[in-house]
Design an enzyme around this catalytic site. Structure first.
Site, PDB file in Angstrom:
ATOM      1  N   HIS A  29       0.845  -1.206   0.000  1.00 52.79           N
ATOM      2  CA  HIS A  29       0.000   0.000   0.000  1.00 52.79           C
ATOM      3  C   HIS A  29       0.872   1.244   0.000  1.00 52.79           C
ATOM      4  CE1 HIS A  29       0.468   0.953   4.377  1.00 52.79           C
ATOM      5  NE2 HIS A  29       0.472  -0.354   4.538  1.00 52.79           N
ATOM      6  N   ASP A  53      -0.361   4.448   0.908  1.00 55.34           N
ATOM      7  CA  ASP A  53      -0.752   5.453   1.892  1.00 55.34           C
ATOM      8  C   ASP A  53       0.019   5.213   3.182  1.00 55.34           C
ATOM      9  OD1 ASP A  53      -2.370   3.033   2.212  1.00 55.34           O
ATOM     10  OD2 ASP A  53      -3.334   4.102   3.850  1.00 55.34           O
ATOM     11  N   ASP A  57       6.555   1.313   6.316  1.00 51.37           N
ATOM     12  CA  ASP A  57       5.170   0.849   6.252  1.00 51.37           C
ATOM     13  C   ASP A  57       4.367   1.806   5.358  1.00 51.37           C
ATOM     14  OD1 ASP A  57       2.722  -0.347   6.756  1.00 51.37           O
ATOM     15  OD2 ASP A  57       2.459   0.618   8.707  1.00 51.37           O
ATOM     16  N   GLU A  63      -5.061   1.787   3.039  1.00 49.79           N
ATOM     17  CA  GLU A  63      -4.988   0.648   3.953  1.00 49.79           C
ATOM     18  C   GLU A  63      -4.981   1.085   5.406  1.00 49.79           C
ATOM     19  OE1 GLU A  63      -3.155  -2.346   6.563  1.00 49.79           O
ATOM     20  OE2 GLU A  63      -2.375  -0.364   6.069  1.00 49.79           O
ATOM     21  N   GLU A  64      -4.281   2.158   5.722  1.00 47.67           N
ATOM     22  CA  GLU A  64      -4.091   2.531   7.120  1.00 47.67           C
ATOM     23  C   GLU A  64      -5.390   2.945   7.798  1.00 47.67           C
ATOM     24  OE1 GLU A  64      -1.594   1.818   8.675  1.00 47.67           O
ATOM     25  OE2 GLU A  64       0.221   2.004   7.491  1.00 47.67           O
ATOM     26  N   HIS A  79       4.322   3.390  12.529  1.00 43.97           N
ATOM     27  CA  HIS A  79       3.227   4.092  13.212  1.00 43.97           C
ATOM     28  C   HIS A  79       3.744   4.958  14.365  1.00 43.97           C
ATOM     29  CE1 HIS A  79      -0.328   1.340  11.827  1.00 43.97           C
ATOM     30  NE2 HIS A  79       0.626   1.403  10.920  1.00 43.97           N
TER      31      HIS A  79
END
Length: 467
Positions: free
Chosen positions: A100, A102, A137, A168-169, A432
């Site tokens: 992904h 995003d 990520d 996705e996030e 994150h």
């Protein structure tokens, strides 16, 4: 890009290590370009950077030799990039590649050692890397997929389907879309590159994802607050009732005490206790919760966390009996346990309680299934060999307590496909969190592994099922 070449010629791509070394300068440059785009697909953030990242990846896919690239638009969802390279021969297998583009919001930028969307060189343990939000990520994994395609000049020895998701996030309608269009996602194996290694230098295949469910429990005992001096001691305190209920969820060791939640021995690799303490930021001298191995506590057993609490704040507390309190619970459960069964076990436990004789109101929330991969097929054999070739040591098996909802959607669309989860991240990359980073050695090794995987899989899988 050489679209006029005969698809029946032997595929391009030499020694994976040589190819990765040749490609790394360009891959690093493109990773920096991609990571500089603040492609946050959360409400309240501008859509333009997300679309800019989308357009850059479409350009890079075309440059890597992918002629068929299209855009999937779903309601209230950033665009999904879908690309396809047909199998070179009728019996060649097809591999779906997922990542992904995003990223999570940067959060408190004062905690970053450099601006989150200015990719910055870092050194860790003697290894060079780059720091930026989303660089591990999941943008490094997007670039790893591109690296494999470049190594084979867009002509890999397998058919390829590419899925680069753009939301996705935050989550989106795409999580459940693949089963509605199974022909598009049909494949023999899929590489879900939204994970990585247990630690740098330790090749890792993630074989399980815990499921997740939410439950809200609330208590109302009085019409409104009452003076604690005049009424305390007899008037039922809602917060005290709630705390007593929450205390029943774990035993004296900190293990989950809710009947019906599945827990099994973990036989794969796991963190050392020191690694886990460092990763979790556990205070010096404090114990870890629960008993048994870390793998059981983190991956093959349940966890219940109080993630929110509605009650008077200490700063604004009055000398009054609290009339109302509410908590939100997050449940993680065994990869093979049915999500509704697991949630019902927690709801039933709480609903059966009468702390001090007071009933609780228990409301189930969202659920998400776990996933456990079958590891005995030709794709797993090829992946184990490929990871050994890339990192020089045998691959470890781990699970994760997090969830990737789309994995289940893709698995439903292609139920016979083997699902492989590996990539360029590692557990120390701060995903994150502030100061997220990726090590270039891990990116290089992932490109090597991807190249070695498709070559070994093409040679050893037999006839492709989806081609």
């Amino acid at each position: 890009m050489e679209p006029d070449r005969d698809r029946n010629e032997p595929p391009a791509g030499g020694d994976p290590h040589t190819e990765a070394d040749r490609l790394m300068p360009g891959l690093r440059a493109d990773l920096e370009r991609l990571a500089a785009i603040p492609s946050v697909a959360f409400p309240g953030f501008p859509a333009e950077p997300v679309l800019r990242a989308h357009d850059l990846l479409v350009e890079l896919l075309h440059d890597a030799g992918v002629e068929h690239v299209e855009r999937i638009d779903l309601p209230d969802t950033a665009p999904v990039i879908f690309g396809e390279i047909p199998p070179p021969t009728p019996d060649a297998p097809t591999v779906l590649l997922y990542s992904h583009y995003d990223v999570q919001p940067a959060g408190d930028e004062s905690l970053w050692r450099s601006p989150p969307f200015e990719p910055t060189p870092v050194t860790e343990g003697g290894e060079s890397g780059l720091r930026a939000r989303g660089i591990a990520d999941d943008k490094a994994n997007v670039i790893a997929h591109l690296g494999m395609l470049r190594a084979f000049q867009g002509r890999p020895p397998v058919g390829v389907k590419i899925v680069f998701e753009g939301q996705e996030e935050y989550g989106s309608a795409f999580d459940t879309y693949p089963p509605t269009d199974p022909e598009r996602f049909a494949c023999d194996a899929m590489v879900i590159a939204d994970l990585g290694n247990l630690r740098p230098g330790t090749p890792t295949l993630t074989t399980g994802l815990r499921g997740a469910a939410e439950v809200v429990v609330e208590v109302r005992t009085l019409h409104e607050p009452r003076h604690s001096g005049e009424f305390g001691g007899a008037a039922p305190d809602a917060l005290l009732v709630l705390v007593k209920a929450l205390s029943t969820l774990h035993d004296v060791h900190g293990d989950v005490a809710v009947a019906g939640l599945r827990r099994e021995e973990w036989t794969g690799t796991s963190f050392t206790e020191d690694e886990f303490r460092d990763l979790a930021g556990v205070g010096e001298g404090l114990p870890l919760l629960g008993s048994g191995t870390l793998g059981e506590r983190l991956w093959s057993g349940p966890a219940i966390t109080v993630i929110g609490l509605d009650a008077p704040t200490v700063e604004h507390a009055a000398s009054a009996v609290v009339p109302y309190a509410r908590a939100k619970l997050n449940l993680r459960f065994h990869p093979r346990q049915d999500p509704h069964e697991a949630q019902a076990a927690l709801v039933g436990h709480l609903a059966s309680l009468r702390p001090f004789g007071v009933p609780l109101t228990v409301t189930p929330g969202d659920t998400g299934p776990g996933y456990e991969a079958a590891t005995g097929g030709p794709a797993y054999r090829a992946a184990r060999a490929a990871l050994r070739e890339a990192w020089g040591t045998e691959a470890s098996y781990v699970a994760t307590g997090g969830s990737i909802p789309l994995v289940n959607g893709l698995a439903q669309a292609a139920p016979d496909a083997e699902v492989l989860l590996f990539g360029a991240q590692d557990s120390m990359c701060n995903l994150h969190a502030p100061n997220e980073r990726v090590l270039l050695s891990e990116l290089r090794a992932t490109v090597v592994a991807m190249c070695a995987f498709v070559r070994a899989y093409a040679a050893g899988s037999g006839a492709g099922q989806a081609s």
